[in-house]
Scaffold this motif. Sequence first.
Motif, PDB file in Angstrom:
ATOM      1  N   VAL A   1      39.746  35.291  30.674  1.00  0.00           N
ATOM      2  CA  VAL A   1      38.428  35.443  30.078  1.00  0.00           C
ATOM      3  C   VAL A   1      37.387  34.781  30.970  1.00  0.00           C
ATOM      4  CG1 VAL A   1      36.995  35.026  28.070  1.00  0.00           C
ATOM      5  CG2 VAL A   1      39.434  35.505  27.768  1.00  0.00           C
ATOM      6  N   GLU A   2      36.521  35.614  31.559  1.00  0.00           N
ATOM      7  CA  GLU A   2      35.449  35.101  32.417  1.00  0.00           C
ATOM      8  C   GLU A   2      34.213  34.778  31.585  1.00  0.00           C
ATOM      9  OE1 GLU A   2      37.206  38.594  35.026  1.00  0.00           O
ATOM     10  OE2 GLU A   2      36.713  38.257  32.904  1.00  0.00           O
TER      11      GLU A   2
ATOM     12  N   GLY B   1      40.665  39.926  34.387  1.00  0.00           N
ATOM     13  CA  GLY B   1      39.766  39.671  33.285  1.00  0.00           C
ATOM     14  C   GLY B   1      38.853  40.855  33.053  1.00  0.00           C
ATOM     15  N   GLN B   2      37.964  40.727  32.059  1.00  0.00           N
ATOM     16  CA  GLN B   2      37.096  41.833  31.677  1.00  0.00           C
ATOM     17  C   GLN B   2      35.809  41.882  32.500  1.00  0.00           C
ATOM     18  OE1 GLN B   2      37.087  38.932  30.208  1.00  0.00           O
ATOM     19  NE2 GLN B   2      34.912  38.466  29.943  1.00  0.00           N
ATOM     20  N   GLY B   3      35.531  40.812  33.228  1.00  0.00           N
ATOM     21  CA  GLY B   3      34.353  40.764  34.084  1.00  0.00           C
ATOM     22  C   GLY B   3      33.162  40.087  33.422  1.00  0.00           C
ATOM     23  N   THR B   4      32.294  39.547  34.263  1.00  0.00           N
ATOM     24  CA  THR B   4      31.045  38.946  33.795  1.00  0.00           C
ATOM     25  C   THR B   4      29.927  39.377  34.748  1.00  0.00           C
ATOM     26  OG1 THR B   4      29.957  36.874  33.121  1.00  0.00           O
ATOM     27  CG2 THR B   4      31.390  36.759  35.043  1.00  0.00           C
TER      28      THR B   4
ATOM     29  N   ALA C   1      26.358  41.878  40.809  1.00  0.00           N
ATOM     30  CA  ALA C   1      27.599  42.627  40.601  1.00  0.00           C
ATOM     31  C   ALA C   1      28.256  42.143  39.315  1.00  0.00           C
ATOM     32  CB  ALA C   1      28.560  42.422  41.775  1.00  0.00           C
ATOM     33  N   VAL C   2      29.282  42.867  38.905  1.00  0.00           N
ATOM     34  CA  VAL C   2      30.197  42.352  37.891  1.00  0.00           C
ATOM     35  C   VAL C   2      31.289  41.583  38.626  1.00  0.00           C
ATOM     36  CG1 VAL C   2      31.783  42.903  36.020  1.00  0.00           C
ATOM     37  CG2 VAL C   2      29.715  44.274  36.344  1.00  0.00           C
ATOM     38  N   TYR C   3      31.522  40.366  38.190  1.00  0.00           N
ATOM     39  CA  TYR C   3      32.516  39.488  38.827  1.00  0.00           C
ATOM     40  C   TYR C   3      33.765  39.430  37.951  1.00  0.00           C
ATOM     41  CZ  TYR C   3      29.219  37.957  42.367  1.00  0.00           C
ATOM     42  OH  TYR C   3      28.345  37.934  43.443  1.00  0.00           O
TER      43      TYR C   3
END
Length: 115
Positions: free
Chosen positions: A5-6, A106-109, A91-93
């Motif tokens: 989880v980010e 993970g789902q990205g942040t 960007a999405v990290y």
Amino acid sequence: QVQLVESGGGLVQAGGSLRLSCVCSGMNFRLYDMDWYRQAPGKQRELVASITRGGTTNYEDSVKGRFTISRDAAKNTVYLQMNSLKPEDTAVYYCNAHWAAWSYWGQGTQVTVSS
């Protein structure tokens, strides 16, 4: 089950800083090498920074000297400290954990850097 989880993304002005966190559960964190990737709109996902289970770090050239990856085994967490942010860092990290045949995402942040 394994979860990554980010958190920590957001909107920041150019020159600013953010610290991303990735909390891992359901896995033996100490065994895994950990990576941060990013994906900008219309571009392929790229590796930004990595840290081995032994603590060895590597960085993509454009972030060297600005980003720092670290890990805390007591908290099952990997961090990405991002300083001197630029609009092109938008960007999405995503964080990735990998060991042997196993790889988890993970789902990205979302990170958005305004000029």
